[in-house]
Design a protein around this motif. Sequence first.
Motif, mmCIF file in Angstrom:
data_model
loop_
_atom_site.group_PDB
_atom_site.id
_atom_site.type_symbol
_atom_site.label_atom_id
_atom_site.label_comp_id
_atom_site.label_asym_id
_atom_site.label_seq_id
_atom_site.Cartn_x
_atom_site.Cartn_y
_atom_site.Cartn_z
ATOM 1 N N SER A 28 -4.574 42.598 -32.667
ATOM 2 C CA SER A 28 -5.354 41.670 -31.856
ATOM 3 C C SER A 28 -4.969 41.821 -30.383
ATOM 4 O O SER A 28 -3.935 42.418 -30.057
ATOM 5 C CB SER A 28 -5.079 40.224 -32.289
ATOM 6 N N LYS A 29 -5.787 41.254 -29.527
ATOM 7 C CA LYS A 29 -5.486 41.231 -28.095
ATOM 8 C C LYS A 29 -4.185 40.459 -27.844
ATOM 9 O O LYS A 29 -3.402 40.807 -26.966
ATOM 10 C CB LYS A 29 -6.647 40.610 -27.332
ATOM 11 N N GLN A 30 -3.933 39.428 -28.640
ATOM 12 C CA GLN A 30 -2.718 38.634 -28.494
ATOM 13 C C GLN A 30 -1.466 39.485 -28.733
ATOM 14 O O GLN A 30 -0.434 39.283 -28.077
ATOM 15 C CB GLN A 30 -2.725 37.427 -29.437
ATOM 16 N N ASP A 31 -1.549 40.442 -29.651
ATOM 17 C CA ASP A 31 -0.420 41.363 -29.854
ATOM 18 C C ASP A 31 -0.136 42.124 -28.571
ATOM 19 O O ASP A 31 1.015 42.260 -28.146
ATOM 20 C CB ASP A 31 -0.719 42.366 -30.979
ATOM 21 N N GLU B 148 -0.932 41.288 -25.484
ATOM 22 C CA GLU B 148 -0.432 40.364 -24.453
ATOM 23 C C GLU B 148 1.058 40.103 -24.640
ATOM 24 O O GLU B 148 1.833 40.117 -23.686
ATOM 25 C CB GLU B 148 -1.216 39.055 -24.487
ATOM 26 N N ARG B 149 1.468 39.860 -25.886
ATOM 27 C CA ARG B 149 2.878 39.603 -26.193
ATOM 28 C C ARG B 149 3.738 40.822 -25.891
ATOM 29 O O ARG B 149 4.771 40.722 -25.226
ATOM 30 C CB ARG B 149 3.024 39.192 -27.663
ATOM 31 N N TYR C 10 -8.375 44.316 -21.876
ATOM 32 C CA TYR C 10 -7.199 43.594 -21.376
ATOM 33 C C TYR C 10 -6.359 44.511 -20.483
ATOM 34 O O TYR C 10 -5.970 44.131 -19.371
ATOM 35 C CB TYR C 10 -6.376 43.073 -22.562
#
Length: 164
Positions: free
Chosen positions: A93-96, A98-99, A140
């Motif tokens: 995911s995009k959240q991965d 970002e983290r 991103y």
Amino acid sequence: MEKRLDKKTGAEISLLGFGCMRFPVMEPGKPEIDEVRALEMIDKAYQSGVNYFDTAYPYHEGLSETFVGKALSRYDRQSYYLATKMPTWLLKSKQDAERIFAEQQKKLQTDYFDFYLCHAIGQSDTDYIDAYEKTGVYDYLAGLKRQGAIRRLGFSFHGTPERL
């Protein structure tokens, strides 16, 4: 140390880069870096004119970026070029992304990366599409480039010539 001028950006990058994947270790088969010896290596390279340092999220089982950040923090950030990589195989995911990117900035003690690569694409026919396009991760990263957190965005390829 001979350097090459990037006419587009004005960057003068050493022809010899320093790869941070295989530092000396404390014990054979273990990831813990022998920091005394590795620091001597980085210092010798830097003092000899090497100004390109390349690491990645998985190197030394995640320890390379932290060590490189500590080692290079002793030098003016404008005096070297830093490359690291987004681990394609960990992106769901995009959240991965970002983290991971935030972790990398913290570990490497920097606000920006001179070179940032989508790492090891080409393992399958769809890994780039699945990890970067479908998840929004490429957008991103492109946004981070527009903001200046990434100066040059690229990829490393680990597939066959036919797949490329």
